[in-house]
Scaffold this motif. Sequence first.
Motif, PDB file in Angstrom:
ATOM      1  N   GLN A 363      19.502 -13.618 -17.172  1.00 32.07           N
ATOM      2  CA  GLN A 363      20.805 -13.404 -16.412  1.00 32.07           C
ATOM      3  C   GLN A 363      20.933 -12.724 -15.274  1.00 32.07           C
ATOM      4  OE1 GLN A 363      23.325 -11.434 -19.693  1.00 32.07           O
ATOM      5  NE2 GLN A 363      24.863 -10.904 -18.060  1.00 32.07           N
ATOM      6  N   ASN A 364      19.793 -11.985 -14.954  1.00 29.18           N
ATOM      7  CA  ASN A 364      19.834 -11.475 -13.751  1.00 29.18           C
ATOM      8  C   ASN A 364      18.708 -11.473 -13.034  1.00 29.18           C
ATOM      9  OD1 ASN A 364      22.534  -9.641 -13.219  1.00 29.18           O
ATOM     10  ND2 ASN A 364      21.937  -9.184 -15.394  1.00 29.18           N
ATOM     11  N   VAL A 365      18.534 -11.943 -11.826  1.00 30.94           N
ATOM     12  CA  VAL A 365      17.179 -12.055 -11.471  1.00 30.94           C
ATOM     13  C   VAL A 365      16.889 -11.768  -9.897  1.00 30.94           C
ATOM     14  CG1 VAL A 365      15.394 -13.897 -10.596  1.00 30.94           C
ATOM     15  CG2 VAL A 365      16.964 -14.372 -12.860  1.00 30.94           C
ATOM     16  N   CYS A 366      16.196 -10.969  -9.805  1.00 25.81           N
ATOM     17  CA  CYS A 366      15.924 -10.324  -8.621  1.00 25.81           C
ATOM     18  C   CYS A 366      14.876 -11.483  -7.508  1.00 25.81           C
ATOM     19  CB  CYS A 366      14.714  -9.089  -8.532  1.00 25.81           C
ATOM     20  SG  CYS A 366      15.606  -7.494  -8.369  1.00 25.81           S
ATOM     21  N   PRO A 367      15.165 -11.800  -6.350  1.00 25.26           N
ATOM     22  CA  PRO A 367      14.549 -12.412  -5.531  1.00 25.26           C
ATOM     23  C   PRO A 367      13.148 -11.905  -5.177  1.00 25.26           C
ATOM     24  CG  PRO A 367      16.348 -11.603  -4.245  1.00 25.26           C
ATOM     25  CD  PRO A 367      16.553 -11.068  -5.568  1.00 25.26           C
ATOM     26  N   SER A 368      12.213 -12.512  -4.949  1.00 24.77           N
ATOM     27  CA  SER A 368      11.055 -12.213  -4.338  1.00 24.77           C
ATOM     28  C   SER A 368      10.887 -12.618  -2.910  1.00 24.77           C
ATOM     29  CB  SER A 368       9.880 -12.545  -5.192  1.00 24.77           C
ATOM     30  OG  SER A 368      10.023 -11.767  -6.557  1.00 24.77           O
ATOM     31  N   MET A 380      12.774  -7.870  -4.317  1.00 27.16           N
ATOM     32  CA  MET A 380      13.690  -7.222  -3.330  1.00 27.16           C
ATOM     33  C   MET A 380      14.266  -6.179  -4.527  1.00 27.16           C
ATOM     34  SD  MET A 380      16.346  -8.398  -0.728  1.00 27.16           S
ATOM     35  CE  MET A 380      17.959  -7.937  -1.147  1.00 27.16           C
ATOM     36  N   ILE A 381      13.926  -5.037  -4.657  1.00 27.56           N
ATOM     37  CA  ILE A 381      14.475  -3.953  -5.813  1.00 27.56           C
ATOM     38  C   ILE A 381      15.570  -3.098  -5.437  1.00 27.56           C
ATOM     39  CG2 ILE A 381      12.540  -4.496  -7.074  1.00 27.56           C
ATOM     40  CD1 ILE A 381      11.403  -1.618  -6.417  1.00 27.56           C
ATOM     41  N   TYR A 382      15.612  -2.937  -3.931  1.00 29.98           N
ATOM     42  CA  TYR A 382      16.621  -2.002  -3.251  1.00 29.98           C
ATOM     43  C   TYR A 382      17.862  -2.553  -2.700  1.00 29.98           C
ATOM     44  CZ  TYR A 382      12.226   0.496  -3.693  1.00 29.98           C
ATOM     45  OH  TYR A 382      10.890   1.193  -4.127  1.00 29.98           O
ATOM     46  N   GLY A 414      14.121   7.569   3.186  1.00 27.16           N
ATOM     47  CA  GLY A 414      13.920   8.712   2.116  1.00 27.16           C
ATOM     48  C   GLY A 414      14.864   8.313   0.989  1.00 27.16           C
ATOM     49  N   LYS A 415      15.974   7.725   1.195  1.00 27.32           N
ATOM     50  CA  LYS A 415      16.980   7.404   0.397  1.00 27.32           C
ATOM     51  C   LYS A 415      17.074   6.089  -0.176  1.00 27.32           C
ATOM     52  CE  LYS A 415      20.073  11.043  -0.789  1.00 27.32           C
ATOM     53  NZ  LYS A 415      21.360  11.683  -0.591  1.00 27.32           N
ATOM     54  N   VAL A 416      16.730   5.443  -0.907  1.00 29.08           N
ATOM     55  CA  VAL A 416      16.792   4.297  -1.185  1.00 29.08           C
ATOM     56  C   VAL A 416      17.503   3.939  -2.579  1.00 29.08           C
ATOM     57  CG1 VAL A 416      15.284   2.766   0.246  1.00 29.08           C
ATOM     58  CG2 VAL A 416      14.544   3.773  -1.939  1.00 29.08           C
ATOM     59  N   HIS A 417      18.228   2.672  -2.997  1.00 28.19           N
ATOM     60  CA  HIS A 417      18.772   2.730  -4.192  1.00 28.19           C
ATOM     61  C   HIS A 417      18.425   1.479  -4.818  1.00 28.19           C
ATOM     62  CE1 HIS A 417      21.144   5.114  -1.707  1.00 28.19           C
ATOM     63  NE2 HIS A 417      21.280   6.014  -2.698  1.00 28.19           N
ATOM     64  N   TYR A 418      18.060   1.377  -6.082  1.00 30.09           N
ATOM     65  CA  TYR A 418      17.890   0.199  -6.860  1.00 30.09           C
ATOM     66  C   TYR A 418      19.024  -0.698  -6.892  1.00 30.09           C
ATOM     67  CZ  TYR A 418      13.956   2.992  -8.295  1.00 30.09           C
ATOM     68  OH  TYR A 418      12.775   3.812  -8.326  1.00 30.09           O
ATOM     69  N   SER A 419      18.566  -1.880  -6.820  1.00 26.60           N
ATOM     70  CA  SER A 419      19.758  -2.833  -7.063  1.00 26.60           C
ATOM     71  C   SER A 419      20.102  -3.114  -8.342  1.00 26.60           C
ATOM     72  CB  SER A 419      19.622  -4.324  -6.247  1.00 26.60           C
ATOM     73  OG  SER A 419      18.507  -4.964  -7.069  1.00 26.60           O
ATOM     74  N   THR A 420      21.553  -3.244  -8.482  1.00 23.72           N
ATOM     75  CA  THR A 420      21.796  -3.704 -10.239  1.00 23.72           C
ATOM     76  C   THR A 420      21.247  -4.906 -10.644  1.00 23.72           C
ATOM     77  OG1 THR A 420      23.718  -4.515  -9.125  1.00 23.72           O
ATOM     78  CG2 THR A 420      24.273  -2.658 -10.282  1.00 23.72           C
ATOM     79  N   THR A 421      21.033  -5.727  -9.918  1.00 19.88           N
ATOM     80  CA  THR A 421      20.227  -7.067 -10.254  1.00 19.88           C
ATOM     81  C   THR A 421      18.742  -6.449 -10.908  1.00 19.88           C
ATOM     82  OG1 THR A 421      21.201  -8.192  -8.413  1.00 19.88           O
ATOM     83  CG2 THR A 421      19.384  -9.326  -9.835  1.00 19.88           C
ATOM     84  N   PHE A 422      18.049  -5.683 -10.159  1.00 18.55           N
ATOM     85  CA  PHE A 422      16.864  -5.205 -10.501  1.00 18.55           C
ATOM     86  C   PHE A 422      17.034  -4.342 -11.871  1.00 18.55           C
ATOM     87  CE2 PHE A 422      13.251  -1.948 -10.025  1.00 18.55           C
ATOM     88  CZ  PHE A 422      12.335  -2.661 -10.529  1.00 18.55           C
ATOM     89  N   LEU A 423      18.217  -3.434 -11.973  1.00 20.48           N
ATOM     90  CA  LEU A 423      18.073  -2.583 -13.136  1.00 20.48           C
ATOM     91  C   LEU A 423      18.641  -3.444 -14.398  1.00 20.48           C
ATOM     92  CD1 LEU A 423      20.081   0.209 -11.417  1.00 20.48           C
ATOM     93  CD2 LEU A 423      17.622   0.135 -12.295  1.00 20.48           C
ATOM     94  N   ARG A 424      19.292  -4.725 -14.082  1.00 22.52           N
ATOM     95  CA  ARG A 424      19.887  -5.510 -15.109  1.00 22.52           C
ATOM     96  C   ARG A 424      18.968  -6.721 -15.586  1.00 22.52           C
ATOM     97  NH1 ARG A 424      26.283  -5.559 -13.563  1.00 22.52           N
ATOM     98  NH2 ARG A 424      26.599  -3.419 -13.820  1.00 22.52           N
ATOM     99  N   GLU A 425      17.712  -6.783 -14.898  1.00 20.43           N
ATOM    100  CA  GLU A 425      16.842  -7.696 -15.260  1.00 20.43           C
ATOM    101  C   GLU A 425      16.281  -7.583 -16.675  1.00 20.43           C
ATOM    102  OE1 GLU A 425      14.258  -9.904 -11.458  1.00 20.43           O
ATOM    103  OE2 GLU A 425      13.362  -7.827 -12.709  1.00 20.43           O
TER     104      GLU A 425
END
Length: 928
Positions: A363-368, A380-382, A414-425
């Motif tokens: 349902q969710n796919v992170c591009p590479s 691409m996780i951030y 220093g601060k990066v955030h995971y993408s929701t796509t990555f978290l929902r894969e």
Amino acid sequence: MASDRSKRKASDSLEEEYFPTNSKTARRCKQTMPAATRSSARIAARATRPDKSSHSAPIIYNDDFLGIGSGNGAAANVTDFNAHLHPDTSRYAEVFGGMNQGLSSQAQGGIYGVNHSFDIATTTNVIGNGNGQTAYYNAPLPHMGEVTSNGMTGGRVGGAWMMNDGSEHATHTGSGDASFAAPQHPQGTAKTNYVHSYNRAALCDSVDYFKSHEGGNYHFNKTTLGLLIDSHGSIRDYIDGTVVITNLGGEKKRDSTTAKMTHGESQTKESKYFQFLTNTVSLGHAVVIILGDRNPRSPIKPAFPYSVMGHFMVTDIWSEASLDNQNNKVAFWMVRLEKIPTAQMSWWVRGTGDDSHLYAVGQNVCPSFICSGCGNTSKMIYNEGWTCLKPECPNHFQFTVDIGYGQQQSMVLGKVHYSTTFLRERKDPSLLIRHPLAPLVPALPTRADAAFGTEKDFKKGIVCPQCLCASRRVRWCRWECEEPTCDFTYSVDFNIYSIDEVRRETKMAKKAKPMNKAIEISNIVQEWTTTIAGYEVNTYALPGEDGTVVGTVSVLHATEGICAKLHGPDDMYINLQQRDLKLQRKAARLHGNRGEELTSHFASNWGAPYKFGVMVDTTGFDEAPEEILRGVSQLTWAQGQIINAIDQKIQDDSIQYAATSMSLRSEPFNELLSLGYFEDCVINYHDDGERELGPTVASLSLGSPSVMRFRPKKRNSIGHTPKTLDDKSKNKPAVLSFPLYHGDICIMHGTDVHRLYEHEVKPNGMLRYAMTSRYIRPETINDEAVRADALIKGKLPAGIEALAYKGQDETGDLNDMNAEVSSVEAPGTLVMDSSTVQRGQADERADNDVSNDSGDIPNADDRTQADADASVPTQLSQGSSISQATALLDDLCLDAEHLSRLSPQQKRALGNRLIRMGLTCHEAIEEN
Ligand SMILES: O=C(O)CCC(=O)C(=O)O
Ligand SMILES: [Fe+2]
């Protein structure tokens, strides 16, 4: 360069295979998932009614599940209901209802779930009514019957009711006002549906998937099996109901300026934790995650210090970086794991509105993207954009940042955030996990016929089947659940470990190389040999820092004949196995980690209370089993023999010795520490140097063979002089070691043996006991009540003389240990009445030391003395008075004239000395 690149590619290929880019995963999943599973794997629905004053329930149907929720209230913020089904079986259903209600006292709601796969008798019913800030109910499995919770009328804070799985576990937590009526579990115990523990050692002791007493990474055969996620996570650690992201840790250090834990050196592909985890992945194993209650990312505050989250599959491993305070880039490994779906709701997100289980594979796919620097692919996780996640690449963790004026710069963020796509894969476990999942709750141990019940397997902990609390084996006789409110106990019967088995072990130990090597005597140790009452005796004289003898260690080697004597070591050993000696493992020193470790051996104390490193439970001699009293008797006898022999040796050879350490008079033992050793139990290096103790410590070994070792303590100059600070912190090698076999007696004499040396005992067999006696000097106990207790408990009971130990006479005949103390035997065949000695010595000390107020303690036997004084006793006992001692001496001794010149106290002392040393009356008088 080209070959470098191809090498890199080859090494990455494993990673590629097991951490496929999402598009590949999605494709594979679609192809491999059976249609039926696909349709039910993630059937879920969610209804949210934010800020509605009233709403009716969402109703969710599928083949297996019906859930109804209703809620209303003037200010109900959120009511959501969701459900998902186990992907593997349609017979499991999970119903979860969460309600967060507003402050309005009008709010009420509940959920009601019916599983259609079961008949009405196994229906899950949960009805909740409540108001307040947090009220939630969940009823995952269908075996629960009906649970109703009503109340909280006008409550300030709502209650929380958690009904967990179908195995009759329930936890009630929460608070409300008095009208909150929560049903109690039938046993009244706190129950959970996940394995948990109050301390780390208990968990490590009880489960196979996490045995790391320090560090968060448990590996076996270079394969990571368990991860503990507790404090000290990285800033990008993450937890929801399905996904856990954590750093691999292991190589952190405290930053000297900020005092924060930072990654010390960059982690590369050579880092062991990276290698172990990739092994886990390539072998297709799952990882069990344990949540520590100090984890700052935990969605809820866990109820226990350590809680098992379940089996997870590793989905991604990548390298991140941060800058240290010198602005150097430090790379470290991160891992993303996904919970392998189960029928159970993730307990760590209950009531948080977590929706992580709703997302399906594909349902969710992170591009590479392929990195131009190294040619490898990274996802691409951030949210901040794509970066290369390979630590060896020059572009690793560099983000392109807009710095204004249309210019961009590449930098470590220093601060990066995971993408929701990555978290929902989501990944398909059937593609990643190739082994059945090891049970999270191990089976209780059972004894096979050939086992004795003391094998090391039986020393492990258990997971309580009632409440899932991981519990160590604290007691010798049984396991007890460590959850304070749970009453579960479990035991496995012992098989008697026979003398034949002990002999077999002894024979093997004598043959085995390590045992032969056990005899090591450094040239700083002198050795003296002698024979006492049939025992071959080795005495080792230990030097102090100036070379003077400060103490001795003597071993009395028991023959098979001595062991087989009536009431001798063989009988004692067999009888002890049938007694409840109240043996327990006690909390040992903490090695900087949280929670307590237990001693390896089991201990209980008899007679005067003794703090052996830690306080051991004490039972007075008046309640001690016969074997314990026989032990004291035998050890007291041996003490007298050895001190006499040492005295003789010192005089004969004019040996220089430290008189302050080695008093040459025996102290009466008033304590016995019984130790029990299962297979693989040890007593690690320690000293017996408590200030309350007299100079002699005597120990009787029973059962399996062992090796005892002595080493000088770190900070003294014995053995070698520590020169550097580093040197001072190192343990020294042993200067003396020897085996102890069944029936042997070891006597340490001299307080400096403990001030300057430490000793350990390592048994090598299935079942060993040691009985160690000491004299606890009452006058050193400041607290009057404690001193009185010590005097009462340390008093040997009347009638002990029947147990007097006589050793073996000169002819080689073994005397009956049951013989009465009615005559004085030839030297070496000492008749010992330990109670007499104890009493006599106490009197001597009272006479000599006016500051000693122990004489003020009322003696329970005083009232019987007048009667007893009337006749000449044939032996001295607990209740004997000075006049009785004098009468006995008068009766025994012919030299009345000499005797008449002695004071009653001198007579008493003389009597005791005579008895202790096995001297005739004339010899004793001459000595005096
Ligand atoms: O097991 C043994 O023989 C050693 C006992 C011991 O060191 C002690 O009780 O302090
Ligand atoms: Fe000891």
